[in-house]
Design an enzyme around this catalytic site. Structure first.
Site, mmCIF file in Angstrom:
data_model
loop_
_atom_site.group_PDB
_atom_site.id
_atom_site.type_symbol
_atom_site.label_atom_id
_atom_site.label_comp_id
_atom_site.label_asym_id
_atom_site.label_seq_id
_atom_site.Cartn_x
_atom_site.Cartn_y
_atom_site.Cartn_z
ATOM 1 N N HIS A 1 0.673 -1.177 0.521
ATOM 2 C CA HIS A 1 -0.020 0.164 0.334
ATOM 3 C C HIS A 1 1.052 1.106 -0.709
ATOM 4 C CE1 HIS A 1 -3.589 2.373 1.466
ATOM 5 N NE2 HIS A 1 -2.565 2.900 1.459
ATOM 6 N N GLU A 2 1.653 1.823 1.401
ATOM 7 C CA GLU A 2 2.928 2.520 1.613
ATOM 8 C C GLU A 2 3.178 2.504 -0.017
ATOM 9 O OE1 GLU A 2 1.760 4.926 3.108
ATOM 10 O OE2 GLU A 2 -0.128 3.157 4.333
ATOM 11 N N HIS B 1 1.385 4.250 -2.720
ATOM 12 C CA HIS B 1 1.894 5.638 -2.544
ATOM 13 C C HIS B 1 3.250 6.411 -3.565
ATOM 14 C CE1 HIS B 1 -1.541 6.505 -0.878
ATOM 15 N NE2 HIS B 1 -2.202 6.134 -0.096
ATOM 16 N N GLU C 1 -4.869 7.692 -3.329
ATOM 17 C CA GLU C 1 -5.190 5.874 -2.549
ATOM 18 C C GLU C 1 -5.181 5.087 -3.566
ATOM 19 O OE1 GLU C 1 -4.474 6.222 0.379
ATOM 20 O OE2 GLU C 1 -5.437 4.756 1.095
HETATM 21 ZN ZN ZN Z 1 -3.391 5.010 1.750
#
Ligand code: ZN
Length: 500
Positions: free
Chosen positions: A260-261, A264, A290
């Protein structure tokens, strides 16, 4: 009036202060020396004040206002529009109100820490009331044409307001609730206890590093450190850092949060470097940001093909647990649907409901339909009604997330908007790269990352999220691709018959 050259230098200054604050913020949350806290807070205060002065500088604001009336090329137009929006917003708030807002944000988030530790919402209730009231006041000052809550939403996802979100989230809720009911009880035949066996933290760190490399995260322009709440700091394309929390008895948390990170940061790392210091060199909206993290976490990171290629990492790092577990079993374990109380640990099916609950409460608060003192009850009732489980403490309930207590009202919807965008983007990729599944199975993720860079990342703020969708022949945000993707995937995994 400032010359165009002076304006460019002014924007560069704003950018340097913003970047310095991002680095300091990352450092403070990822192992800065304990004793440095006090002085770092002062430094952050000084830089933030200076940044505010630069953003609200009247000769700067008037000069761009003047230029926006002139004939401009596309780049200049975008650049000035972005700066002017911030200028307009900040200067419509009197400085004493702005200072009070900053003070209440800091006070309430600190008090939230105490209330959460002591499991007592009442300890922060009065501060929260003040913080909500000042946000309503700020909302009424900035723009007469938008309700205070729409203005808060607009800061995170421009032009996506309550009318759109009501429709999107309403449709998601109406379809996910019965679908969740269908899935309930289906997973009992599987034993996923292996996921909860101790996985030493040092080995989880190695796993996180390898997973980041697997998705084309560039360590020469990034860093991975430990923290308490996972986050990323996208300073500029050559500096996009990941911070991960490791849970010894749940390796799934670090594995998925890393993807997830990392997602980003891959966005930040692939913004066109010519945009650095122009004010356009970062993500275009929180929802689209996101979408990129969710894409790597939930679309790629929960794809069978991904684990076909990377499951060996777990087997090599922790053979005692994983040598007798197949990649298929592990993959199935990532898809266990089980209502839980904690948002960021939620599965794909219940995750949207966690966000919808927060959205419904937030909206009701800002339209005076509910009282702050009733929040714990309202929160728990909604969990019981949507997810069938009831928090037994404030810490697991109303005090769970810091967002409201740090003044981030209007932020939560970005999480679900991002999931919705991610599914729309998945369809667009499959249109261009019909061998999408095969690319993942053959570990050719760079091809997918390059597609994202070509159509999204490189533009930074040069294109809005809606302009990006339009460039892909998608007419606006739509929840149907997400619902279709989730239903197809989970019907197959849980062997549900299509109900006609
Ligand atoms: Zn996020």
């Amino acid at each position: 009036m400032k010359t165009q050259n002076e304006i460019q230098q002014h924007i560069q200054l704003i950018e340097h202060y913003t970047q310095a604050l991002a680095i300091l913020g990352y450092d403070a949350k990822t192992g800065a020396p304990h004793n440095s806290k006090g002085q770092t807070a002062k430094i952050i205060g000084t830089l933030s004040k200076k940044l505010y002065e630069l953003q609200t500088d009247s000769s700067f604001g008037k000069s761009i206002e003047h230029l926006l009336d002139k004939e401009l090329n596309e780049f200049e137009k975008k650049q000035y529009e972005v700066q002017y929006k911030t200028y307009k917003r900040l200067t419509s708030i009197p400085s004493e109100v702005y200072n009070q807002l900053s003070y209440l944000k800091a006070k309430t988030s600190a008090q939230w820490g105490i209330a959460k530790r002591d499991n007592n919402f009442n300890l922060v209730k009065d501060d929260l009331i003040e913080l909500i009231n000042i946000n309503k006041k700020v909302g009424s000052l900035v723009d007469d044409h938008m309700s205070p809550y729409d203005q808060l939403l607009d800061q995170f996802e421009p032009n996506i307001h309550t009318n759109t979100i009501d429709r999107l989230f309403g449709n998601v809720k109406n379809e996910i609730l019965p679908f969740l009911h269908q899935l309930k009880g289906r997973n009992t035949e599987h034993d996923f206890s292996f996921l909860k066996k101790p996985f030493p933290l040092e080995k989880q760190r190695k796993l996180a590093t390898e997973l980041l490399k697997a998705i084309d995260y560039n360590f020469d322009a990034g860093q991975l450190r430990d923290t308490l709440h996972p986050f990323s700091a996208g300073v500029h394309p050559d500096d996009a850092r990941v911070a991960i929390k490791y849970v010894e008895n749940d390796v799934k948390v670090a594995a998925l949060m890393t993807l997830h990170e990392g997602g980003h940061c891959i966005y930040t790392q692939n913004v066109n470097k010519d945009l650095v210091d122009t004010g356009l060199g970062r993500y275009t909206s929180m929802g689209l940001h996101e979408s990129q993290s969710i894409f790597w976490e939930k679309i790629i990171g929960k794809h069978k093909g991904f684990w076909k290629n990377h499951y060996y990492l777990l087997q090599n790092l922790e053979p005692e647990i994983y040598q007798n577990i197949s990649a298929e079993q592990f993959h199935l374990g990532l898809h266990e649907v089980k209502p839980s109380l904690i948002r960021y640990e939620a599965d794909d099916i219940t995750y949207p409901l966690h966000i919808i609950i927060r959205y419904e409460i937030e909206k009701a608060l800002f339209t005076d339909q509910i009282n702050v003192s009733d929040l714990p009850e309202i929160w728990n009732d909604k969990y019981e009604s949507y997810l069938g489980i009831r928090p037994t403490s404030d810490t697991e309930g109303i005090l769970q997330d810091i967002h409201w207590y740090s003044g981030s009202f209007g932020y939560f919807p970005s999480y679900l908007l991002g999931f919705i965008y991610a599914a729309q983007l998945r369809d667009a990729i499959i249109h261009d790269l019909p061998n999408f599944d095969q690319l993942i199975e053959e570990n050719r993720l760079v091809t997918i990352r390059k597609w994202l860079t070509e159509h999204i990342h490189q533009y930074g703020k040069l294109k809005t999220s809606n302009e990006i969708l339009n460039s892909l022949n998608i007419s606006g945000i739509n929840e149907q691709p997400l619902l279709k993707h989730l239903k197809e995937k989970y019907r197959e995994i849980y062997k549900l018959q299509e109900v006609i």
